[in-house]
Design a protein around this motif. Structure first.
Motif, PDB file in Angstrom:
ATOM      1  N   GLY A 203       2.809 -15.916 -15.430  1.00 55.34           N
ATOM      2  CA  GLY A 203       2.964 -15.688 -14.151  1.00 55.34           C
ATOM      3  C   GLY A 203       2.957 -17.227 -13.301  1.00 55.34           C
ATOM      4  N   ASP A 204       2.416 -18.148 -13.968  1.00 60.75           N
ATOM      5  CA  ASP A 204       2.206 -19.436 -12.811  1.00 60.75           C
ATOM      6  C   ASP A 204       3.561 -20.332 -13.361  1.00 60.75           C
ATOM      7  OD1 ASP A 204       0.629 -18.018 -11.198  1.00 60.75           O
ATOM      8  OD2 ASP A 204      -1.606 -18.803 -12.556  1.00 60.75           O
ATOM      9  N   GLY A 205       4.002 -20.115 -14.724  1.00 55.40           N
ATOM     10  CA  GLY A 205       4.916 -20.636 -15.075  1.00 55.40           C
ATOM     11  C   GLY A 205       4.701 -21.634 -16.206  1.00 55.40           C
ATOM     12  N   ASN A 206       3.093 -21.793 -16.522  1.00 52.58           N
ATOM     13  CA  ASN A 206       2.659 -21.957 -17.645  1.00 52.58           C
ATOM     14  C   ASN A 206       3.164 -21.261 -18.845  1.00 52.58           C
ATOM     15  OD1 ASN A 206       1.586 -24.158 -16.150  1.00 52.58           O
ATOM     16  ND2 ASN A 206      -0.174 -22.277 -15.358  1.00 52.58           N
ATOM     17  N   TYR A 207       3.154 -22.729 -20.764  1.00 52.65           N
ATOM     18  CA  TYR A 207       3.559 -21.774 -21.694  1.00 52.65           C
ATOM     19  C   TYR A 207       1.905 -21.229 -22.233  1.00 52.65           C
ATOM     20  CZ  TYR A 207       8.763 -24.097 -21.506  1.00 52.65           C
ATOM     21  OH  TYR A 207       9.397 -24.107 -21.179  1.00 52.65           O
ATOM     22  N   LEU A 208       2.995 -20.266 -22.663  1.00 51.99           N
ATOM     23  CA  LEU A 208       1.299 -19.403 -23.920  1.00 51.99           C
ATOM     24  C   LEU A 208       1.207 -19.595 -25.105  1.00 51.99           C
ATOM     25  CD1 LEU A 208       2.162 -15.618 -23.321  1.00 51.99           C
ATOM     26  CD2 LEU A 208       0.899 -17.281 -21.588  1.00 51.99           C
ATOM     27  N   TRP A 209       2.338 -20.598 -25.690  1.00 48.48           N
ATOM     28  CA  TRP A 209       1.569 -21.809 -26.603  1.00 48.48           C
ATOM     29  C   TRP A 209       1.447 -23.024 -26.155  1.00 48.48           C
ATOM     30  CZ3 TRP A 209       3.846 -26.064 -28.930  1.00 48.48           C
ATOM     31  CH2 TRP A 209       3.370 -26.184 -30.586  1.00 48.48           C
ATOM     32  N   GLN A 210       0.762 -23.792 -26.914  1.00 49.49           N
ATOM     33  CA  GLN A 210      -0.014 -25.998 -26.260  1.00 49.49           C
ATOM     34  C   GLN A 210       0.010 -26.042 -27.636  1.00 49.49           C
ATOM     35  OE1 GLN A 210      -0.028 -27.029 -23.400  1.00 49.49           O
ATOM     36  NE2 GLN A 210       0.638 -24.836 -22.634  1.00 49.49           N
ATOM     37  N   PRO A 211       0.955 -27.485 -27.950  1.00 54.33           N
ATOM     38  CA  PRO A 211       0.664 -28.070 -29.589  1.00 54.33           C
ATOM     39  C   PRO A 211      -1.095 -27.913 -29.905  1.00 54.33           C
ATOM     40  CG  PRO A 211       0.593 -28.993 -27.332  1.00 54.33           C
ATOM     41  CD  PRO A 211       0.911 -28.525 -27.169  1.00 54.33           C
ATOM     42  N   PRO A 212      -1.611 -28.422 -30.649  1.00 48.75           N
ATOM     43  CA  PRO A 212      -2.793 -29.412 -30.756  1.00 48.75           C
ATOM     44  C   PRO A 212      -3.037 -30.082 -29.878  1.00 48.75           C
ATOM     45  CG  PRO A 212      -1.491 -29.070 -32.626  1.00 48.75           C
ATOM     46  CD  PRO A 212      -0.690 -28.603 -31.830  1.00 48.75           C
ATOM     47  N   ALA A 213      -4.327 -29.921 -29.666  1.00 46.83           N
ATOM     48  CA  ALA A 213      -5.056 -31.151 -28.699  1.00 46.83           C
ATOM     49  C   ALA A 213      -5.540 -32.646 -28.994  1.00 46.83           C
ATOM     50  CB  ALA A 213      -6.131 -30.780 -28.118  1.00 46.83           C
ATOM     51  N   GLY A 214      -5.501 -32.444 -30.308  1.00 42.28           N
ATOM     52  CA  GLY A 214      -5.399 -33.580 -31.078  1.00 42.28           C
ATOM     53  C   GLY A 214      -5.569 -33.583 -32.599  1.00 42.28           C
ATOM     54  N   VAL A 215      -4.932 -35.132 -33.603  1.00 38.24           N
ATOM     55  CA  VAL A 215      -4.969 -34.790 -34.764  1.00 38.24           C
ATOM     56  C   VAL A 215      -6.065 -33.942 -35.589  1.00 38.24           C
ATOM     57  CG1 VAL A 215      -4.932 -36.545 -36.509  1.00 38.24           C
ATOM     58  CG2 VAL A 215      -3.516 -37.038 -34.928  1.00 38.24           C
ATOM     59  N   GLY A 216      -4.976 -33.010 -36.292  1.00 38.47           N
ATOM     60  CA  GLY A 216      -5.839 -32.888 -37.277  1.00 38.47           C
ATOM     61  C   GLY A 216      -6.788 -31.331 -36.507  1.00 38.47           C
ATOM     62  N   GLN A 217      -6.501 -30.900 -35.483  1.00 38.93           N
ATOM     63  CA  GLN A 217      -6.763 -29.600 -34.711  1.00 38.93           C
ATOM     64  C   GLN A 217      -5.467 -28.688 -34.763  1.00 38.93           C
ATOM     65  OE1 GLN A 217      -8.692 -29.916 -30.859  1.00 38.93           O
ATOM     66  NE2 GLN A 217      -8.966 -32.059 -31.214  1.00 38.93           N
ATOM     67  N   LYS A 218      -5.358 -26.980 -33.987  1.00 38.66           N
ATOM     68  CA  LYS A 218      -4.552 -26.507 -35.028  1.00 38.66           C
ATOM     69  C   LYS A 218      -3.961 -25.723 -33.280  1.00 38.66           C
ATOM     70  CE  LYS A 218      -6.557 -23.655 -38.151  1.00 38.66           C
ATOM     71  NZ  LYS A 218      -7.416 -24.299 -39.066  1.00 38.66           N
ATOM     72  N   ALA A 219      -2.911 -25.662 -33.407  1.00 36.53           N
ATOM     73  CA  ALA A 219      -1.919 -25.110 -32.113  1.00 36.53           C
ATOM     74  C   ALA A 219      -2.803 -24.037 -31.404  1.00 36.53           C
ATOM     75  CB  ALA A 219      -0.516 -24.995 -32.294  1.00 36.53           C
ATOM     76  N   SER A 220      -2.724 -23.548 -30.284  1.00 34.38           N
ATOM     77  CA  SER A 220      -3.377 -23.116 -30.030  1.00 34.38           C
ATOM     78  C   SER A 220      -2.231 -21.806 -28.681  1.00 34.38           C
ATOM     79  CB  SER A 220      -4.507 -22.908 -28.529  1.00 34.38           C
ATOM     80  OG  SER A 220      -3.921 -23.700 -27.303  1.00 34.38           O
ATOM     81  N   LEU A 221      -2.322 -20.663 -28.719  1.00 35.51           N
ATOM     82  CA  LEU A 221      -1.836 -19.305 -28.245  1.00 35.51           C
ATOM     83  C   LEU A 221      -2.851 -19.034 -27.581  1.00 35.51           C
ATOM     84  CD1 LEU A 221       0.929 -17.829 -27.495  1.00 35.51           C
ATOM     85  CD2 LEU A 221      -0.350 -16.619 -29.460  1.00 35.51           C
ATOM     86  N   MET A 222      -2.736 -18.524 -25.832  1.00 36.80           N
ATOM     87  CA  MET A 222      -2.961 -17.894 -24.749  1.00 36.80           C
ATOM     88  C   MET A 222      -4.794 -18.381 -25.043  1.00 36.80           C
ATOM     89  SD  MET A 222      -1.507 -14.077 -24.716  1.00 36.80           S
ATOM     90  CE  MET A 222      -1.784 -13.966 -23.169  1.00 36.80           C
ATOM     91  N   GLY A 223      -4.951 -19.732 -25.350  1.00 31.56           N
ATOM     92  CA  GLY A 223      -6.813 -19.775 -26.090  1.00 31.56           C
ATOM     93  C   GLY A 223      -7.096 -20.118 -26.944  1.00 31.56           C
ATOM     94  N   PHE A 224      -6.757 -18.890 -27.786  1.00 28.45           N
ATOM     95  CA  PHE A 224      -7.221 -18.799 -29.262  1.00 28.45           C
ATOM     96  C   PHE A 224      -6.617 -19.421 -29.946  1.00 28.45           C
ATOM     97  CE2 PHE A 224      -7.854 -15.137 -27.019  1.00 28.45           C
ATOM     98  CZ  PHE A 224      -9.539 -15.232 -26.610  1.00 28.45           C
ATOM     99  N   PRO A 225      -7.054 -20.215 -31.246  1.00 28.28           N
ATOM    100  CA  PRO A 225      -5.799 -21.379 -32.537  1.00 28.28           C
ATOM    101  C   PRO A 225      -5.161 -20.090 -33.028  1.00 28.28           C
ATOM    102  CG  PRO A 225      -8.216 -21.190 -32.717  1.00 28.28           C
ATOM    103  CD  PRO A 225      -8.721 -20.479 -30.988  1.00 28.28           C
ATOM    104  N   VAL A 226      -4.158 -20.573 -33.367  1.00 28.57           N
ATOM    105  CA  VAL A 226      -2.822 -20.015 -34.086  1.00 28.57           C
ATOM    106  C   VAL A 226      -2.961 -20.541 -35.879  1.00 28.57           C
ATOM    107  CG1 VAL A 226      -0.380 -20.218 -34.663  1.00 28.57           C
ATOM    108  CG2 VAL A 226      -1.540 -20.443 -31.807  1.00 28.57           C
TER     109      VAL A 226
END
Length: 416
Positions: free
Chosen positions: A321-344
């Protein structure tokens, strides 16, 4: 049939192999371009009730580019994660390893027979074959954990028998409150049942020329692991998701599925999106929230989303609702992307979004899914069936299935 060949390290635009940081920077750049293009598309939808065809095409094109960058990054990380399997330069190399190498190179069985006789082990029945050294088996297991998406998040147990039997309680013991000096009545006993996880045989059959096997510069441990890891990982990945349990593990999507309000032990609960073959037209992310909270709090702490790349591309366009994307890319090399704060976790064997498909799974797979590895990887050398190539029939035994039906929930793309 695969033959032994040299494998070149992937190169980046700068020409440097394994430039993981460069690939990660490219991926993040592609994601920023995707957000800009998708914001433009969403703005057109809000103002004109329809998006320009060029804007939609641009979003899809950048999304595909983002997927390509993700694949490239995954490949580089995999190459970097692979442990070195070069033969030890120490004088005291293991007797088993030396004997196994002599068997693979020349077919000399005397040393490997002697070693396995000392260890009181024998070949694999009528198929024959000999156990690979422990070091090689361990490295194969490590590589499979990197390659196989479900194996990387599930529980893995080593067993020495053909079937793992795991008891569980259908009902716990009766309990109650009581005064300090009051009499204690006898409580009811718990009701127990048993889950079985048989280990089925998985095989691969790489090949090499005798001339290459006789080349002392060739590292047989590395070659054998490289040849079978992808074949094993692909077969495992499919079985852990959709396997029917006949001569293979039973995938979590092969179990009965029921709407979450009607859930009972032995089946997996589903949350419907409200639209056949799609997310709901309005507030589509609400059902993702429902899916998350269908899990009990104790399971959510270590939960992950599991979906394939196409489904991830659809989810990537969603905003809150605030215009933020629910899916976020990995925070760093070797980490997983996240969806609503949970790993994908990306599993290509998950179904695409379609009518009545369960294209998204969410849960604590370490508690929910159990993989059973029977100890021992065996190799049978066959220099006759495919001359001038030497075939290597490599087998391992793997089983799997759901061990806690409360730990995994599914999003069903249906009206109910």
């Amino acid at each position: 049939m695969q033959t032994m060949q040299s494998k070149r390290a992937p190169e980046t635009k700068s020409g440097a192999p394994y430039d993981v940081k460069g690939a990660f920077d490219d991926f993040m750049g592609a994601f920023e371009a995707f957000k800009d293009a998708n914001d433009t598309r969403l703005g057109e939808l809000e103002t004109r009730m329809t998006a320009d065809v060029l804007s939609t095409d641009k979003v899809d094109r950048i999304s595909k580019s983002l997927d390509a960058q993700q694949r490239k990054l995954d490949e580089l990380l995999l190459k970097k994660a692979r442990p070195a399997l070069g033969r030890s330069s120490e004088v005291g190399a293991s007797e088993h390893k030396d004997a196994f190498e002599a068997y693979v190179r020349s077919g000399d069985e005397r040393g490997i027979r002697s070693v396995e006789a000392k260890a009181m082990s024998i070949g694999s029945g009528s198929d024959g074959g000999y156990l690979v050294p422990v070091e090689t088996e361990t490295e194969i297991a490590k590589r499979l954990s990197v390659l196989s998406p479900i194996r990387s998040i599930a529980s893995v147990r080593q067993v020495s028998t053909a079937v793992l039997k795991k008891p569980f309680a259908l009902t716990g013991p009766a309990t109650g409150w009581v005064g300090e000096t009051a009499a204690r009545t006898q409580t009811a006993s718990p009701t127990l049942a048993e889950l079985e996880f048989p280990a089925a045989e998985l095989y691969a059959m790489p090949s090499a020329t005798q001339a290459l096997l006789e080349d002392s510069a060739v590292d047989l441990d590395t070659w054998l692991s490289d040849e079978i890891e992808l074949a094993f990982a692909e077969q495992e990945g499919t079985a852990f998701v959709t396997g029917n349990g006949v001569n293979k593990p039973k995938g979590f999507l092969a179990y009965d599925k029921v709407a979450e309000p009607n859930w009972s032990w032995g089946s997996l609960g589903t949350i419907a999106t409200g639209a056949a073959g799609a997310f709901a037209a309005t507030n589509p992310a609400d059902k993702l929230v429902d899916l998350i909270y269908a899990l009990k709090a104790g399971y959510r702490e270590n939960a992950s989303f599991v979906m394939n790349r196409k489904t991830q591309a659809a989810v990537r366009k969603m905003k809150d609702g605030d215009g933020n994307y629910l899916w976020q890319p990995p925070a760093g090399v070797g980490q997983k992307a996240s969806l609503m704060g949970f790993p994908v976790v990306e599993a290509e064997d998950m179904p695409d979004i379609a009518a009545d498909s369960t294209a998204i799974a969410f849960g604590d797979f370490a508690r929910g899914y159990l993989i059973v590895d029977r100890t021992g990887v065996r190799v049978l050398r066959d220099p006759y069936s495919a001359k001038p190539y030497v075939l290597f029939y490599v087998t391992k035994r793997v089983g799997g299935g759901v061990q806690d039906f409360s730990a995994i929930k599914l999003l069903k793309f249906a009206t109910a």
